[in-house]
Design a protein around this motif. Structure first.
Motif, short mmCIF file in Angstrom:
data_model
loop_
_atom_site.label_atom_id
_atom_site.label_comp_id
_atom_site.label_asym_id
_atom_site.label_seq_id
_atom_site.Cartn_x
_atom_site.Cartn_y
_atom_site.Cartn_z
N PHE A 1 0.98 -1.12 -0.01
CA PHE A 1 -0.02 0.09 0.09
C PHE A 1 0.97 1.31 0.17
CE2 PHE A 1 -3.59 -2.19 2.75
CZ PHE A 1 -3.64 -3.06 1.53
N LEU A 2 2.04 1.08 0.84
CA LEU A 2 2.73 2.57 0.86
C LEU A 2 3.69 2.59 -0.43
CD1 LEU A 2 3.96 1.77 4.56
CD2 LEU A 2 2.54 3.66 3.83
N GLU A 3 3.94 1.45 -0.94
CA GLU A 3 4.75 1.75 -2.17
C GLU A 3 3.62 2.06 -3.49
OE1 GLU A 3 7.85 -0.67 -5.17
OE2 GLU A 3 6.34 -1.84 -3.92
N GLU A 4 2.62 1.67 -3.43
CA GLU A 4 1.54 2.37 -4.38
C GLU A 4 1.58 3.69 -4.30
OE1 GLU A 4 -1.20 2.41 -7.38
OE2 GLU A 4 0.00 0.80 -6.86
N GLU B 1 -7.00 5.44 3.32
CA GLU B 1 -6.25 6.77 2.65
C GLU B 1 -4.88 6.61 3.08
OE1 GLU B 1 -8.45 10.07 3.70
OE2 GLU B 1 -9.79 9.84 1.94
N VAL B 2 -4.11 6.88 2.09
CA VAL B 2 -2.43 6.74 2.46
C VAL B 2 -2.03 8.18 2.11
CG1 VAL B 2 -0.31 5.86 1.88
CG2 VAL B 2 -2.21 4.32 1.77
N LYS B 3 -1.71 8.95 2.98
CA LYS B 3 -1.08 10.31 2.78
C LYS B 3 0.59 10.10 2.87
CE LYS B 3 -4.44 12.81 5.41
NZ LYS B 3 -4.73 13.77 6.60
N ILE C 1 10.67 10.07 3.54
CA ILE C 1 9.22 10.09 2.98
C ILE C 1 8.33 9.71 4.23
CG2 ILE C 1 7.35 9.48 1.55
CD1 ILE C 1 9.58 8.98 -0.60
N ARG C 2 7.39 10.59 4.72
CA ARG C 2 6.52 10.33 5.82
C ARG C 2 5.10 9.76 5.24
NH1 ARG C 2 8.93 13.90 9.77
NH2 ARG C 2 10.18 12.27 10.79
N GLN C 3 4.72 8.64 5.58
CA GLN C 3 3.46 8.05 5.06
C GLN C 3 2.45 7.67 6.32
OE1 GLN C 3 5.48 5.21 2.12
NE2 GLN C 3 3.54 6.08 1.03
#
Length: 139
Positions: A28-31, A73-75, A88-90
């Protein structure tokens, strides 16, 4: 401004307990990172110069489970640039209630196939990344 990616939890994301499998969060984070890069026109720019962003570390913290049908939702935002790497912050949040599901700090570098080691994040490359960082600060 941070980039926002929406992901609906499907059955194949789940483990035997009916929760999103921990390894799926990395996907999910990579997407979401790809989405941020694409939205900023970065994929073409990096490809034209034979540059690649590579991940050297992911510090992920799981806060609560997500289950079948949840919309996440991934910010994603570029938080920091150093001499040869960046951060990078997610955040992964449930769309229905805004609760934090997971968060991650992702360290990356930029490499070129014909040059050893990480590239210096200065000059045109640094300026390109700094634009992404400035957008993130305006959240």
């Amino acid at each position: 401004m941070s980039h926002l990616t929406t992901i609906k939890v499907r059955g194949y994301h789940l483990d035997l307990y009916g929760h999103v499998n921990n390894a799926r969060y990395l996907e999910f984070l990579e997407e979401a990172r790809w989405g941020m890069l694409e939205e900023g026109g970065g994929v073409e720019w990096f490809t034209e110069r034979s540059l690649a962003l590579v991940i050297s570390r992911i510090d992920i913290r799981y806060k609560r489970s997500a289950t079948m049908g949840d919309v996440l939702e991934v910010k994603t935002a570029l938080a920091q640039l150093n001499e040869r790497d960046g951060l990078i912050r997610q955040q992964v949040l449930r769309q229905d209630n805004g609760k934090l599901v997971a968060e991650a700090d992702v360290t990356f570098a930029v490499i070129h196939p014909e040059q050893a080691g990480a590239q210096l994040l200065q000059g045109e490359l640094g300026e390109r990344l700094a634009l992404m960082q400035e957008v993130a600060k305006n959240v």
